[in-house]
Design a protein around this motif. Structure first.
Motif, PDB file in Angstrom:
ATOM      1  N   GLY A   1       0.782  -1.285  -0.197  1.00 13.31           N
ATOM      2  CA  GLY A   1       0.073  -0.100  -0.054  1.00 13.31           C
ATOM      3  C   GLY A   1       0.644   1.076  -0.049  1.00 13.31           C
ATOM      4  N   ARG A   2       1.823   1.237   0.954  1.00 15.45           N
ATOM      5  CA  ARG A   2       2.793   2.439   1.028  1.00 15.45           C
ATOM      6  C   ARG A   2       3.389   2.749  -0.504  1.00 15.45           C
ATOM      7  NH1 ARG A   2       4.024   0.496   6.087  1.00 15.45           N
ATOM      8  NH2 ARG A   2       5.939  -0.406   5.355  1.00 15.45           N
TER       9      ARG A   2
ATOM     10  N   ALA B   1     -10.403  -4.133  -3.389  1.00 23.15           N
ATOM     11  CA  ALA B   1     -10.746  -2.780  -3.578  1.00 23.15           C
ATOM     12  C   ALA B   1      -9.781  -1.743  -2.782  1.00 23.15           C
ATOM     13  CB  ALA B   1     -12.360  -2.706  -2.717  1.00 23.15           C
ATOM     14  N   GLU B   2      -9.346  -2.172  -1.864  1.00 22.96           N
ATOM     15  CA  GLU B   2      -8.254  -1.135  -1.255  1.00 22.96           C
ATOM     16  C   GLU B   2      -6.925  -0.909  -2.026  1.00 22.96           C
ATOM     17  OE1 GLU B   2      -8.075   0.267   1.513  1.00 22.96           O
ATOM     18  OE2 GLU B   2     -10.046  -0.383   2.391  1.00 22.96           O
TER      19      GLU B   2
ATOM     20  N   LYS C   1     -17.198  -3.772  -5.742  1.00 26.95           N
ATOM     21  CA  LYS C   1     -16.089  -4.729  -5.058  1.00 26.95           C
ATOM     22  C   LYS C   1     -15.921  -6.264  -5.637  1.00 26.95           C
ATOM     23  CE  LYS C   1     -16.137  -2.359  -0.468  1.00 26.95           C
ATOM     24  NZ  LYS C   1     -15.775  -2.660   0.627  1.00 26.95           N
ATOM     25  N   GLU C   2     -16.388  -6.369  -6.788  1.00 23.51           N
ATOM     26  CA  GLU C   2     -16.528  -7.592  -7.347  1.00 23.51           C
ATOM     27  C   GLU C   2     -15.514  -7.786  -8.366  1.00 23.51           C
ATOM     28  OE1 GLU C   2     -20.518  -8.588  -7.898  1.00 23.51           O
ATOM     29  OE2 GLU C   2     -20.878  -8.223  -5.672  1.00 23.51           O
TER      30      GLU C   2
ATOM     31  N   GLY D   1      -8.290   1.154  -4.820  1.00 22.86           N
ATOM     32  CA  GLY D   1      -8.636   2.421  -4.498  1.00 22.86           C
ATOM     33  C   GLY D   1      -7.119   3.388  -4.428  1.00 22.86           C
ATOM     34  N   LEU D   2      -6.244   2.602  -3.890  1.00 19.75           N
ATOM     35  CA  LEU D   2      -4.795   3.534  -3.795  1.00 19.75           C
ATOM     36  C   LEU D   2      -4.547   3.680  -5.279  1.00 19.75           C
ATOM     37  CD1 LEU D   2      -3.449   1.100  -0.934  1.00 19.75           C
ATOM     38  CD2 LEU D   2      -4.273   3.358  -0.887  1.00 19.75           C
ATOM     39  N   VAL D   3      -4.580   2.606  -6.094  1.00 20.61           N
ATOM     40  CA  VAL D   3      -4.032   2.904  -7.370  1.00 20.61           C
ATOM     41  C   VAL D   3      -4.818   4.130  -8.151  1.00 20.61           C
ATOM     42  CG1 VAL D   3      -3.928   1.918  -9.619  1.00 20.61           C
ATOM     43  CG2 VAL D   3      -3.245   0.661  -7.944  1.00 20.61           C
TER      44      VAL D   3
END
Lengths: 641, 227
Positions: free
Chosen positions: A297-298, A338-339, A379-380, A342-344
């Motif tokens: 993530g970071r 999804a996370e 989120k699928e 979302g970060l991307v």
């Protein structure tokens, strides 16, 4: 004298198919020894619906048998096609009842007739056979992760963890050691300086003799039980539990659970007689499996360019496949993906903004929200498929409205291109935030939804339903929430909308059955592929959406979650909705696993790509969908054909 | 009962014929015993039985709980070893003595109607062995599935094929009926395959209105021998 060559041949045949494959050969020989062989020509009734059950059930040795039930209209509906190795007319657990369907041979057929009274006690002795029959009889079997029986094979929770491969993340250099004679306060200083929670106490040959943790310092030193000046050997826990460097993560976690340890000491050969090579903490393992891998993530948020971002997104897919193969909890997986996405997206937004600023554009002080639609909205989207996005921005003052429109369109255009670089192709129908139509101020979006809801037929609502799965992934989520409230209010004003949507949700039906290398639909047409979207996911998704909109569950877009919430809203149907949620999980897992392995979207699966057990599993999914559609039809008072 | 108070197998065998099936009995009432033997050779007078395999058919079903199998001790290896694969040594080790095997088999067979492919030889050698051992004549009726097939063929049961392609050997029938012919040339294996073929033939026979034991047991005669 009675010997058993013929029984052995029958047993050899049975041994190829579940549940018999799980039984011992000698038991199979005995089972076969009281059986019979029957022959039927094409078109004969093996048994009829409602007829009392005989002492035997059947296994097809050769041929094809069609199963029919009486339909409400008095006709007969084909419900399944059984072929070599399939069971016929079996009951289990629910007791002896009349046959629930009529079995008619579709070709010349040889059947092995086996006795219930021999078979049932036998199955009870083989857990794998029992599990197969549980699958066979249930509409939607429990997910494999839930049927933990604590056996030595490590099923249940351990199963997927054990498959996760050797644990490689501990850093060989990144641990502290100290000598048994060192003072407690010196060790405490070391820990604090290195931000470590524990240190290994070693002998002169670097072999571990004990372990000291922060918890020990709190519990025993801070309370005055052990003096800070005392040698650390008076505080350490000894002997120390050691493991080898090649244990997989699941085994490590389980070992910690079993011994209630927070740390495991890694030595060269796994015994305390060899030097320490590392220290594994429970916290570290939980970070790997309990939530999103933080490092990834970071890194995504710090990615310098599209190529770096794309590489990191690839890495996330590798993790995903690993998780899928190890049957990790699907709820964890959808959140994980999804996370990451979302970060991307947020990284892409920041990059795009910088590009615009570099071009000399000025950023307007207007809130916006980046919306994910379609499967990403729910989120699928476990496989990188087309972007389906939209952008809503706060209503700007009239004088800058043209400028705002330009800014957000350019922004969306840049973001879309970055996402293409990360492996998310453009939607061929242009359902993108970079398309003027889908990059609009709040008021326009509200007007869109109003028109769709009040004039669904004129707006061709069938093509727009996935806009009702919108989810905020970037910018200010309040705009998305406002839209959802608006949708809900408009639906209240338009009583015909929900039934219409429900009617449309009935468009996709699951196939009736899978057999050999074919899939048969309700019309009796054979197809060579299972369509995971049309046959399983779409009907589930569409029905869940209608229920969610009807019951104002506007804050959840995920289909599994929608069904679980419905289980609470309509407790009488709890079992059905839970089964539906499980059906979604199974379909998603199958689609994404096969898709990732083949490198496509996993939409079409040939029956031979599935094991017999997976086929049974999928048939269970189809049965659940049929039941769900029946319930929905009754619930929304639709005319059934 | 014999002197030792045991039921005599041979006596039981004879008694079973006191009431038995006649020509007019429906096929479904009859207990058929589908049989195969492997022998040391093809001379019923001189050669010995190596294995016997049999399984019963009743009411159109193979009854797996009604089967018989025995390996018999025999004196000399012959070239037939390459067909059935059982050597004298193996039979000496695992087999039973011939009189024991024959008694057991007769007790199992009782008045069952013997069925087999080219069954004539099997019946002949069994009869010969029983006559030599016990002075007993086999009384059982028998049906040759080969002959039944030929009769059905004449009735038109296998239409649309050139005569040359009509292969009515056991292997040919297996192919025709889709029965996997594995385990051929062991007595129980062949008996089981023949039983499956027999089930299909019974069904075909019913279609051609052969409903009684007499109907299906009728011998087939080559056209040139018919009057």
């Amino acid at each position: 004298m009675k010997t058993s060559s013929i029984s052995l041949r029958v047993a050899d045949f049975l041994k190829q198919y579940p549940p018999f494959e799980f039984l011992g050969l000698q038991d199979l020989v005995q089972l076969a020894g009281t059986g019979r062989v029957k022959f039927h020509e094409e078109g004969e009734h093996v048994f009829d619906e409602g007829e009392p059950r005989g002492r035997h059930f059947y296994v097809i040795q050769q041929g094809t048998v069609n199963l029919y039930t009486r339909s409400a209209k008095g006709g007969e509906d084909l419900i399944d096609v059984r072929v070599e190795g399939d069971l016929l007319g079996i009951f289990w657990l629910m007791g002896e009842q009349p046959y629930r369907y009529t079995a008619i041979t579709a070709s010349d057929t040889l059947l092995y007739a086996l006795q219930f009274e021999d078979f049932l006690p036998l199955v009870a002795r083989y857990p794998a056979a029992t599990r197969y029959l549980v699958d066979y009889f249930s509409e939607m079997p429990a997910s494999k992760g839930e049927d933990a029986d604590g056996s030595a094979h490590g099923s249940g929770l351990g199963l997927w963890l054990q498959k996760a491969g050797a644990h490689q993340t501990f850093e060989p250099e990144d641990f502290l050691t100290c000598a048994p004679g060192e003072q407690v306060k010196e060790v405490a200083k070391k820990l604090s300086r290195h931000h470590q929670q524990a240190a290994v106490v070693t002998d002169p040959k670097s072999c571990p003799i004990g372990i000291v943790t922060e918890a020990d310092l709190c519990r025993r030193v801070a309370t005055g039980e052990v003096s800070p000046e005392a040698p650390v050997e008076s505080l350490m826990t000894s002997p120390v539990r050691t493991v080898g460097p090649d244990l997989d993560t699941g085994a490590l976690l389980l070992r910690m659970l079993r011994h209630r340890l927070r740390h495991l000491c890694v030595t060269q050969d796994g015994t305390p007689e060899t030097p320490v090579v590392g220290l594994i903490s429970e916290r570290e393992l939980q970070m790997k499996f309990g939530r999103l891998p933080n490092a990834l993530g970071r890194q995504i948020l710090a990615a310098s360019d599209v190529r770096a971002l794309s590489r990191l997104r690839d890495r996330a897919d590798q993790l995903l496949v690993e998780y899928l193969e190890s049957e990790a909890d699907m709820r964890f997986l959808i959140d994980f993906v999804a996370e990451i996405d979302g970060l991307v997206l947020n990284r892409a937004l920041a990059m795009a903004e910088q590009i615009l600023l570099d071009r000399g554009l000025e950023k307007p002080d207007i809130d916006f929200c980046w919306l994910a639609m379609h499967s990403e909205g729910r989120k699928e989207r476990l496989i990188r498929s087309s972007q389906r996005t939209a952008l809503v921005y706060a209503d700007p003052p009239v004088e800058i409205s043209r400028y705002c429109r330009r800014w957000f369109l350019h922004l969306a255009e840049e973001v879309s291109h970055i996402l293409v670089g990360c492996g998310f192709p453009f939607d061929t129908n242009g359902r993108l935030a970079s398309n003027t139509e889908w990059c609009q101020p709040y008021t326009t979006w509200k007007a869109y939804f109003s028109r769709w809801i009040h004039e669904p037929i004129e707006s061709n609502i069938v093509t727009l339903t996935t806009f009702f799965d919108l989810r905020a992934v970037g910018g200010n989520p309040e705009l998305a929430e406002g839209l959802r409230r608006h949708i809900q209010a408009e639906i209240k004003e338009s009583p015909n909308f929900i039934p219409l949507l429900a009617n449309d949700a009935m468009a996709n039906l699951p196939p009736v059955t899978i057999f050999r290398d074919s899939v048969m639909d309700k019309a009796g047409i054979l197809w060579s592929c299972i369509d995971t979207k049309m046959h399983a996911l779409y009907p589930l998704v569409d029905v869940a959406r209608v229920f969610a909109l009807e019951h104002e569950l506007e804050d959840c877009t995920n289909t599994m979650e929608r069904f679980e919430r419905m289980a609470e809203v309509l407790p009488d149907e709890r079992e059905l909705f839970r089964a539906a949620s499980e059906a979604v999980r199974a379909s998603l897992a199958l689609q994404s696993l096969i898709g990732h392995h083949r490198g496509d979207n996993g939409q079409f699966i040939r029956p031979h790509e599935l094991t017999k057990s997976d086929q049974e599993h999928l048939k269970g999914v189809f049965r659940t969908i049929v039941r769900l559609l029946d319930f929905a039809a009754a619930h929304f008072k639709l005319k059934q054909d | 009962m014999n002197l030792f108070g045991e039921t005599d197998d041979i006596q039981l065998y004879h008694e079973s014929f006191e009431q038995t099936w006649g020509d007019s009995d429906p096929v479904d009432h009859v207990r058929f015993v589908v049989l195969d033997t492997e022998t040391t050779g093809l001379d019923a007078r001189k050669d010995a039985i190596v294995t016997i395999g049999a399984v019963a058919v009743r009411r159109g079903q193979i009854m797996l709980d009604d089967q018989y199998e025995a390996m018999v001790k025999f004196a000399f290896n012959t070239s037939a070893v390459v067909v059935h694969g059982i050597t004298r040594e193996a039979a000496q080790e695992d087999g039973v003595d011939e009189p024991v095997a024959l008694r057991q088999f007769l007790a199992y067979l009782r008045n069952g109607v013997i069925v087999g492919h080219h069954i004539g030889f099997d019946v002949e050698i069994l009869g010969e062995r029983c006559r030599q051992r016990f002075g007993l004549d086999i009384q059982n009726r028998w049906i040759d599935t080969m002959e039944l097939t030929l009769r059905l063929e004449e009735m038109g049961a296998f239409p649309g094929e050139e005569d040359a392609k009509k292969d009515f050997s056991l292997d040919g029938l297996c192919r025709r009926f889709g029965i996997p012919p594995h385990d051929r040339h062991t007595a129980p294996g062949d008996a089981f395959i023949t039983a499956q073929v027999f089930l299909k033939l019974l069904r075909l026979a019913r279609r051609y209105n052969l409903m009684t034991l007499g109907d299906i047991a009728e011998r087939w005669q080559p056209p040139e021998e018919r009057g």
